[in-house]
Design a protein around this motif. Structure first.
Motif, PDB file in Angstrom:
ATOM      1  N   PHE A 228      35.057  12.951  55.099  1.00  0.00           N
ATOM      2  CA  PHE A 228      36.511  12.973  55.186  1.00  0.00           C
ATOM      3  C   PHE A 228      36.963  11.813  56.067  1.00  0.00           C
ATOM      4  N   LEU A 229      38.192  11.402  55.889  1.00  0.00           N
ATOM      5  CA  LEU A 229      38.755  10.304  56.665  1.00  0.00           C
ATOM      6  C   LEU A 229      39.696  10.848  57.727  1.00  0.00           C
ATOM      7  N   ARG A 230      39.686  10.223  58.885  1.00  0.00           N
ATOM      8  CA  ARG A 230      40.685  10.490  59.912  1.00  0.00           C
ATOM      9  C   ARG A 230      41.377   9.175  60.243  1.00  0.00           C
ATOM     10  N   ILE A 231      42.685   9.190  60.192  1.00  0.00           N
ATOM     11  CA  ILE A 231      43.469   7.987  60.449  1.00  0.00           C
ATOM     12  C   ILE A 231      44.218   8.162  61.758  1.00  0.00           C
ATOM     13  N   LEU A 275      43.312   2.917  63.008  1.00  0.00           N
ATOM     14  CA  LEU A 275      41.872   3.136  63.010  1.00  0.00           C
ATOM     15  C   LEU A 275      41.537   4.125  61.905  1.00  0.00           C
ATOM     16  N   VAL A 276      40.705   3.705  60.951  1.00  0.00           N
ATOM     17  CA  VAL A 276      40.275   4.568  59.856  1.00  0.00           C
ATOM     18  C   VAL A 276      38.817   4.922  60.086  1.00  0.00           C
ATOM     19  N   GLU A 277      38.541   6.192  60.319  1.00  0.00           N
ATOM     20  CA  GLU A 277      37.183   6.650  60.579  1.00  0.00           C
ATOM     21  C   GLU A 277      36.725   7.580  59.456  1.00  0.00           C
ATOM     22  N   CYS A 278      35.487   7.419  59.043  1.00  0.00           N
ATOM     23  CA  CYS A 278      34.902   8.291  58.025  1.00  0.00           C
ATOM     24  C   CYS A 278      33.833   9.147  58.691  1.00  0.00           C
ATOM     25  N   LEU A 293      36.730   1.423  60.654  1.00  0.00           N
ATOM     26  CA  LEU A 293      37.304   0.091  60.506  1.00  0.00           C
ATOM     27  C   LEU A 293      38.747   0.129  60.994  1.00  0.00           C
ATOM     28  N   GLN A 294      39.292  -1.048  61.202  1.00  0.00           N
ATOM     29  CA  GLN A 294      40.653  -1.147  61.720  1.00  0.00           C
ATOM     30  C   GLN A 294      41.491  -1.999  60.768  1.00  0.00           C
ATOM     31  N   LYS A 295      42.554  -1.406  60.238  1.00  0.00           N
ATOM     32  CA  LYS A 295      43.455  -2.100  59.316  1.00  0.00           C
ATOM     33  C   LYS A 295      44.876  -1.603  59.545  1.00  0.00           C
ATOM     34  N   SER A 296      45.829  -2.452  59.260  1.00  0.00           N
ATOM     35  CA  SER A 296      47.232  -2.044  59.301  1.00  0.00           C
ATOM     36  C   SER A 296      47.647  -1.547  57.921  1.00  0.00           C
ATOM     37  N   VAL A 297      48.820  -0.947  57.840  1.00  0.00           N
ATOM     38  CA  VAL A 297      49.339  -0.536  56.530  1.00  0.00           C
ATOM     39  C   VAL A 297      49.513  -1.756  55.632  1.00  0.00           C
TER      40      VAL A 297
END
Length: 597
Positions: A228-231, A275-278, A293-297
């Protein structure tokens, strides 16, 4: 956001949502100030009196409080604590007004809670806050956090501050010592709790994204991961504030998750880092990090446009200051801008709730003429469990139904020698509607004299009847959402037929509230409530499109700290919004019904 009950549910299901704030508002001294969440209000009496006496209106700013804790003391013997935090406002007379409860985080001494508290900040007043942390016993994990009795949980400690102390900090974050007094009156530290405040800016703009991953590395030895992803958003000072989770996809290293919707209120700016964590879901709460990983919208939108993926990173096991690039990649398969409307946006623009009632007349309720019966009508005027449920739920919902004509049925009773599992409570052969809550109460009392208690307990027919009425509002394009209240004391006999009816009804503008009265075993009712993370399935294999059932046993909340109404109605606005959004039904704003703020 939807109610976050526990971290197990939070891992298995998507957790997140929109908290619609108000910006800067005028305070009307003739109304009650909303200072907590959807289930708690408090009035600043001193402020109200001052401004009323001066003929003026105060200004306030709506704030959203996020909580985390660290180094909690472990109270469990065989596992770590399962902490939940509660926020209070100390009123001018010294009493405490609860403003919200977080979800329960499983097996963690350093919890980061996703559940937020809403509070109105007043520059001109002192607003003392109190935060308490409890270790929630495992046997209560399936209950809504609002229904938990705090005296049955393990108290870990508390901390207090003033709201102004938080908002005047540079990063609007404050860390407090969590303390408790031992049996000798000595204050001892029990870790710390951090509070972060943000102004809740009203915004309906949101972005819906569909995430997919490929070539994830399994963290399990004998099976594939359940990812699952946590943002989370990264705020000033490097603090990490979780804003949503996806559901966990079982046994899949190339998962695609259900759409995630992030509001501009949550990330503030498309260029702000996220921060997007799996994680690999674990029922113990010890979710294993697969990668991050780290990304913006804005970056995520580019990934969607260019149809490319981005690799996850993970701290190297050799050098802790080095990030290892993984084979696993994140893709954005869907990205679209959309408008998010609140429950009040719909209600204020003319949408209504159509209230319906179904009452259990099975013999297990016992003879209505005897005081030990659940149907006994006390001459002193004291309400029985059925009357209490009808009155309390109807009293709330009736204000959202303009004509106040409520269909009311009975089931499991014998009329003229024939058992019926769906009969009109008012005795009419053709018309089921009665007027107002008093009409339902009167029809119920009258029915007790003409209907013999029988059985068994069957829900299928009343749910089908309610679904027919709900389908009519779709056919005639009416702005109505139906709410069926079922009050029962018995063990359900037609479980599969009821499942079939509920699965079919899940496509309709309908929610079903079930109150269990008496001391029966309500395991079947808990199956109908989709809060166990599993959607209902019909006998033909069709899965419900959404959860439309909320079940509450009256014995769990009776005499507790909240009413049966709070426990029962907490999911209704969310179910309403899920239906409206899935059908792309939007409020019809005009000069008479402007957008709610």
């Amino acid at each position: 956001m939807g109610e976050c009950w526990s971290d197990i549910k939070g891992g298995q299901q998507a957790v997140g949502g929109e908290v619609v704030g108000s910006g800067l508002h005028q305070y009307n001294p003739n109304t009650t100030m909303k200072i907590g969440d959807d289930h708690g209000t408090a009035t600043s009496e001193a402020v109200a009196h001052f401004y009323r006496s001066h003929g003026a209106y105060a200004l306030f700013t709506q704030l959203e409080l996020s909580l985390s804790a660290s180094k909690l003391r472990d109270r469990d013997i065989l596992s770590k604590s399962d902490p939940m935090a509660i926020g209070y406002v100390k009123k001018y007379n010294g009493t405490l007004e609860e403003i919200g409860r977080t979800e329960v985080v499983m097996n963690s001494l350093n919890p980061v809670w996703i559940g937020k508290f809403m509070i109105a900040y007043h520059f001109e007043t002192i607003q003392p806050l109190l935060f308490r942390v409890y270790d929630i016993d495992t046997k209560y994990h399936k209950l809504p956090v609002k229904s938990l009795k705090l005296e049955e949980q393990e108290y870990l400690g508390e901390a207090s501050c003033f709201l102004s102390e938080i908002v005047t900090k540079h990063n609007k974050s404050l860390t407090l010592n969590l303390q408790r007094i031992d049996g000798h009156g000595v204050t001892i530290d029990r870790g710390s709790i951090s509070v972060h405040a943000e102004e809740a800016i009203s915004s309906r703009q949101a972005f819906e994204m569909i995430f997919r991953c490929t070539q994830l590395k399994s963290t399990d030895l004998f099976s594939k991961s359940d990812p699952f992803l946590r943002i989370s958003k990264i705020v000033e000072g490097g603090n990490i504030i979780p804003i949503c989770k996806t559901e966990a996809v079982k046994n899949d290293l190339n998962p695609t998750w259900k759409p995630v919707c992030l509001t501009t209120q949550q990330f503030e700016n498309k260029d702000n880092p996220l921060l997007v964590e799996c994680f690999d879901f674990d029922s113990s709460g010890n979710h294993a990090l697969i990668g991050k990983l780290q990304k913006s919208v804005a970056d995520l939108e580019i990934l969607y446009q260019e149809k490319v993926g981005v690799n996850f990173l993970k701290p190297s096991s050799v050098r802790h200051d080095h990030m290892k690039t993984l084979k696993g990649q994140l893709y954005v398969d869907g990205f679209r801008e959309k408008m998010i409307y609140s429950f009040l946006d719909y209600i204020s623009s003319g949408f209504e709730l159509n209230f319906m009632v179904a009452v259990d007349f099975t013999a297990s309720n016992r003879n209505p003429r005897l005081p030990d019966s659940l149907h006994y009508v006390d001459p002193s005027g004291r309400l029985n469990a059925y009357q209490q449920a009808i009155f309390e739920v109807g009293e709330v919902i009736q204000f959202y139904d303009s004509d106040k004509k409520f269909p009311a049925w009975g089931f499991g009773g014998r009329i003229d020698g024939v058992v019926s599992h769906c009969f009109n409570l008012n005795g009419s052969p053709s018309e089921s509607e009665v007027y107002g809550v008093n009409g339902v109460m009167s029809a119920y009392s009258t029915a007790l004299h003409r209907v013999a208690l029988a059985g068994p307990t069957l829900f299928g027919q009343v749910i089908t009847k309610a679904a027919q009425i709900a389908s009519q509002s779709v056919s005639y394009n009416q702005k109505k959402y139906s709410v069926l209240l079922i009050i029962t004391d018995g063990v359900l006999t037609d479980l599969q037929e009821t499942k079939n009816a509920l699965v079919k009804a899940s496509d309709l503008p309908l929610s079903i509230l079930i109150i269990g009265v008496g001391g029966a075993d309500f395991k079947e009712m808990e199956i109908l409530d989709g809060d166990n993370g599993k959607r209902l399935e019909s006998s033909t294999g069709r899965v419900a499109t959404r959860d439309i059932v909320q079940f509450v046993p009256m014995r769990e909340v009776h005499g507790g700290q909240i009413s049966i109404i709070q426990a029962l109605l907490q999911e209704l606005p969310g179910q309403f919004l899920t239906y409206m959004r899935s059908r792309n039904i939007v409020p019809l704003f005009n000069e008479e019904h402007p957008p709610a703020t």
